[in-house]
Design a protein around this motif. Structure first.
Motif, PDB file in Angstrom:
ATOM      1  N   HIS A 117       0.853  -1.191   0.000  1.00 33.67           N
ATOM      2  CA  HIS A 117       0.000   0.000   0.000  1.00 33.67           C
ATOM      3  C   HIS A 117       0.886   1.237   0.000  1.00 33.67           C
ATOM      4  CE1 HIS A 117      -3.701  -2.301   0.721  1.00 33.67           C
ATOM      5  NE2 HIS A 117      -2.983  -3.037   1.545  1.00 33.67           N
ATOM      6  N   PRO A 118       1.497   1.531  -1.123  1.00 35.57           N
ATOM      7  CA  PRO A 118       2.446   2.655  -1.181  1.00 35.57           C
ATOM      8  C   PRO A 118       1.816   4.004  -0.861  1.00 35.57           C
ATOM      9  CG  PRO A 118       1.930   1.822  -3.393  1.00 35.57           C
ATOM     10  CD  PRO A 118       1.372   0.835  -2.423  1.00 35.57           C
ATOM     11  N   GLU A 119       0.470   4.051  -0.847  1.00 33.78           N
ATOM     12  CA  GLU A 119      -0.178   5.314  -0.494  1.00 33.78           C
ATOM     13  C   GLU A 119       0.133   5.747   0.939  1.00 33.78           C
ATOM     14  OE1 GLU A 119      -3.491   2.109   0.013  1.00 33.78           O
ATOM     15  OE2 GLU A 119      -1.676   2.465  -1.207  1.00 33.78           O
ATOM     16  N   TRP A 120       0.609   4.799   1.764  1.00 35.80           N
ATOM     17  CA  TRP A 120       0.922   5.153   3.147  1.00 35.80           C
ATOM     18  C   TRP A 120       2.350   5.687   3.315  1.00 35.80           C
ATOM     19  CZ3 TRP A 120      -2.784   6.281   6.089  1.00 35.80           C
ATOM     20  CH2 TRP A 120      -4.010   5.603   6.016  1.00 35.80           C
ATOM     21  N   ARG A 121       3.133   5.630   2.277  1.00 35.33           N
ATOM     22  CA  ARG A 121       4.494   6.156   2.392  1.00 35.33           C
ATOM     23  C   ARG A 121       4.457   7.657   2.643  1.00 35.33           C
ATOM     24  NH1 ARG A 121       7.404   2.886  -2.649  1.00 35.33           N
ATOM     25  NH2 ARG A 121       6.652   0.805  -2.021  1.00 35.33           N
ATOM     26  N   ASP A 122       5.225   8.072   3.616  1.00 29.41           N
ATOM     27  CA  ASP A 122       5.301   9.472   4.053  1.00 29.41           C
ATOM     28  C   ASP A 122       4.005   9.944   4.718  1.00 29.41           C
ATOM     29  OD1 ASP A 122       6.758  11.750   4.514  1.00 29.41           O
ATOM     30  OD2 ASP A 122       6.244  12.687   2.616  1.00 29.41           O
ATOM     31  N   ARG A 123       3.085   9.007   5.012  1.00 28.57           N
ATOM     32  CA  ARG A 123       1.836   9.375   5.698  1.00 28.57           C
ATOM     33  C   ARG A 123       1.677   8.664   7.036  1.00 28.57           C
ATOM     34  NH1 ARG A 123      -2.926   7.785   2.477  1.00 28.57           N
ATOM     35  NH2 ARG A 123      -4.026   8.880   4.160  1.00 28.57           N
ATOM     36  N   VAL A 124       2.648   7.825   7.419  1.00 27.24           N
ATOM     37  CA  VAL A 124       2.552   7.075   8.665  1.00 27.24           C
ATOM     38  C   VAL A 124       3.952   6.910   9.246  1.00 27.24           C
ATOM     39  CG1 VAL A 124       2.759   4.816   7.517  1.00 27.24           C
ATOM     40  CG2 VAL A 124       1.631   4.966   9.761  1.00 27.24           C
ATOM     41  N   VAL A 125       4.020   6.860  10.570  1.00 26.38           N
ATOM     42  CA  VAL A 125       5.270   6.589  11.294  1.00 26.38           C
ATOM     43  C   VAL A 125       4.996   5.487  12.306  1.00 26.38           C
ATOM     44  CG1 VAL A 125       6.988   7.505  12.900  1.00 26.38           C
ATOM     45  CG2 VAL A 125       6.177   8.925  11.003  1.00 26.38           C
ATOM     46  N   HIS A 126       5.906   4.533  12.356  1.00 24.42           N
ATOM     47  CA  HIS A 126       5.813   3.445  13.336  1.00 24.42           C
ATOM     48  C   HIS A 126       6.674   3.811  14.533  1.00 24.42           C
ATOM     49  CE1 HIS A 126       5.369  -0.278  15.258  1.00 24.42           C
ATOM     50  NE2 HIS A 126       6.069  -1.081  14.467  1.00 24.42           N
ATOM     51  N   LEU A 127       6.033   4.114  15.670  1.00 26.06           N
ATOM     52  CA  LEU A 127       6.738   4.403  16.922  1.00 26.06           C
ATOM     53  C   LEU A 127       6.846   3.105  17.707  1.00 26.06           C
ATOM     54  CD1 LEU A 127       4.958   7.721  18.016  1.00 26.06           C
ATOM     55  CD2 LEU A 127       7.255   7.486  17.035  1.00 26.06           C
ATOM     56  N   ALA A 128       8.065   2.581  17.824  1.00 33.75           N
ATOM     57  CA  ALA A 128       8.277   1.295  18.492  1.00 33.75           C
ATOM     58  C   ALA A 128       9.184   1.487  19.700  1.00 33.75           C
ATOM     59  CB  ALA A 128       8.899   0.296  17.525  1.00 33.75           C
ATOM     60  N   SER A 129       8.647   1.173  20.869  1.00 31.68           N
ATOM     61  CA  SER A 129       9.459   1.170  22.086  1.00 31.68           C
ATOM     62  C   SER A 129       9.774  -0.281  22.416  1.00 31.68           C
ATOM     63  CB  SER A 129       8.700   1.814  23.251  1.00 31.68           C
ATOM     64  OG  SER A 129       8.520   3.194  23.034  1.00 31.68           O
ATOM     65  N   ALA A 130      11.052  -0.604  22.465  1.00 34.01           N
ATOM     66  CA  ALA A 130      11.492  -1.977  22.727  1.00 34.01           C
ATOM     67  C   ALA A 130      12.446  -1.952  23.917  1.00 34.01           C
ATOM     68  CB  ALA A 130      12.162  -2.565  21.487  1.00 34.01           C
ATOM     69  N   TYR A 131      11.890  -2.130  25.106  1.00 36.68           N
ATOM     70  CA  TYR A 131      12.706  -2.079  26.318  1.00 36.68           C
ATOM     71  C   TYR A 131      13.657  -3.280  26.336  1.00 36.68           C
ATOM     72  CZ  TYR A 131       9.120   1.102  28.280  1.00 36.68           C
ATOM     73  OH  TYR A 131       8.244   2.137  28.515  1.00 36.68           O
ATOM     74  N   PRO A 132      14.949  -3.067  26.548  1.00 35.57           N
ATOM     75  CA  PRO A 132      15.861  -4.213  26.647  1.00 35.57           C
ATOM     76  C   PRO A 132      15.442  -5.141  27.791  1.00 35.57           C
ATOM     77  CG  PRO A 132      17.076  -2.160  26.438  1.00 35.57           C
ATOM     78  CD  PRO A 132      15.652  -1.784  26.678  1.00 35.57           C
TER      79      PRO A 132
END
Length: 479
Positions: free
Chosen positions: A312-327
């Motif tokens: 779904h290339p329409e989402w490029r530059d329209r979404v950000v994945h915020l991932a918190s990965a605690y060690p």
């Protein structure tokens, strides 16, 4: 002497030894700490292990918090019990994580570590027996202390003993890998309790299934599985640990909505939120918050996000994945390697799709609760896709504090699945393409539908907050 006792590996306070020799006490949080606050500290005692040099020094100096007793278990015994058995054997069993062609190996070294696990559990049982009033209620926590109920039953048959497992429980088929005598000891320990609690009926049924496979030695079940009522259960008539009965029930831990919202709207969270908004811009967000544990399925989540951007290339530059990965458990090689793989895959996605003005994945591998709360508030979509998880409270927390409402993409492996599935977009945790399509559906969801789903998710999430969760178990023990 105490009338209500809690036992857990980690306690409500820890100590840090400064360069000047002074000890700094730091209070912990979490559902158990919140739950225990529902009873008078004068009547209660929390028994826990001294986890580090600061804790051990506090024990040696006789320094402690009222209502807390730390056990200074020999470091080599603790290391074998905690890392060698609890985290490297029991955790892998309950989460079905073994690489079967290579693991597990139950050899002489395993037997040596299991003896340390016995010693560690015995230290807790003896401390509880020494500190408990006649007929006191004891609530033992988690797989670290699976042998304590049986040991404590032998020492103090007058006590009312409960045990709660915060992870899933292993299936009977998977448990068959373990030597028979170890399985017998594990079930013997658990069945020493009057009450056994699990987050879901699914995990409770796996425990009953393991016992049923060995009913010539452990006992027999009576009753039918409830259809969603958390106050009913199955009674197990035990043959070992003295004749008696063990009742198995589900207590699906929820969140305290008022407390969580208060934490999420502190000034320091507002500041962090402002910085995240600058990074994200006016784009939508997919938020996940996990420890880097193998069961959390972070890598497949990232692969699904990459497939979303491909399909779904329409989402490029329209979404950000915020991932918190605690060690998590970085003293184990498999966990260090997993954490490195998460960072590497996030970097690959950014290199493949990123532009000068858009970073597709913003990943944090720091234990930063303030950032996580800010991300909760910013979430348009919450991604919670564990392979197998006891509850996964993040699935309950994000809808409670998301400002604009969020769509929840939830895997069938999460303990929260049973409670939240009607209001979430559910996925097979192994199906990367299916998860990518669920992310697309969630991002495309009309604001009104997203708000309605969020309201229903939040209501389900707060149905059994920590204090009620704790008191329900205590009342059941006294019944």
């Amino acid at each position: 002497m105490a009338s209500v006792l809690v036992a857990s590996n980690r306690g409500p306070v820890s100590y840090v030894l400064g360069e000047d020799g002074e000890l700094d006490a730091r209070r912990g949080g979490g559902g158990l700490v919140s739950g225990l606050s529902a009873i008078s500290s004068q009547d209660s005692l929390w028994v826990c292990a001294a986890l580090g040099a600061g804790d051990r020094e506090a024990v040696r100096r006789g320094i402690g918090e009222p209502g807390v007793r730390m056990l200074d278990i020999a470091p080599e015994v603790y290391a074998d019990a905690y890392n060698g058995i609890a985290n490297s054997v029991l955790w892998f069993l309950h989460h079905h994580l073994y690489d079967i062609p290579r693991e597990p190996v139950f050899d002489a070294e395993f037997r040596r570590r299991w003896e340390s696990y016995r010693t560690y559990n015995r230290a807790f049982a003896e401390a509880l027996a020494a500190e408990a009033d006649e007929g006191a209620s004891v609530l033992v926590q988690d797989y670290h202390l699976a042998l304590v109920p049986g040991m404590l039953r032998e020492l103090r048959p007058d006590l009312r003993i409960g045990h709660f497992t915060h992870t899933p429980w292993v299936s009977s088929e998977y448990l068959r890998m373990v030597p028979d005598d170890i399985v017998e000891e594990l079930l013997w320990g658990m069945l020493g309790a009057d009450e056994l609690g699990f987050h879901t009926w699914g995990w409770a049924s796996f425990f009953i299934g393991c016992c049923s496979q060995r009913d010539d030695s452990t006992g027999r079940a009576e009753g039918l599985w409830p259809s969603g009522d958390p106050w009913r259960g199955v009674t197990w008539h035990r043959y070992g640990v003295g004749k008696g009965r063990t009742r198995v029930r589900a207590y699906p831990l929820g969140v305290d909505g008022d407390e969580l919202r208060a934490l999420a709207y502190r000034p320091e969270v507002d500041e962090r939120l402002a910085r995240l908004r600058e990074e994200v811009g006016d784009r939508k967000t997919v938020v996940r918050v996990d420890r880097t544990e193998l069961s959390k399925n972070i890598l497949r989540g990232l692969l699904a996000y990459r497939e979303l951007l491909t399909a779904h290339p329409e989402w490029r530059d329209r979404v950000v994945h915020l991932a918190s990965a605690y060690p998590s458990r970085q003293d184990l090689a498999s966990y260090r390697e997993y954490t490195a793989s998460v960072v590497e895959l996030a970097g690959e996605i950014n290199a493949e799709f990123g532009t000068a003005g858009w970073q597709p994945v913003i990943v944090s591998v720091e234990d930063d609760f303030t950032r996580s709360l800010a991300a909760y508030r910013l979430a348009d979509v919450a991604l919670v896709n564990p392979v197998r998880d006891g509850m996964n409270l993040v699935a309950k927390e994000i809808p409670v504090v998301s400002e604009a409402g969020c769509a929840l993409v939830l895997s069938t492996g999460a303990g929260a699945y049973q409670e939240l599935r009607e209001h979430a977009l559910t996925v097979n945790p192994f199906d990367v393409s299916g998860t990518a399509e669920a992310l697309h559906t969630a991002l495309s969801m009309p604001a009104s539908e997203r708000a309605d789903r969020t309201k229903r998710l939040a209501a389900a999430a707060t149905a059994l907050p920590p204090q009620r969760w704790f008191l329900a178990q205590l009342e059941a023990l006294r019944d």
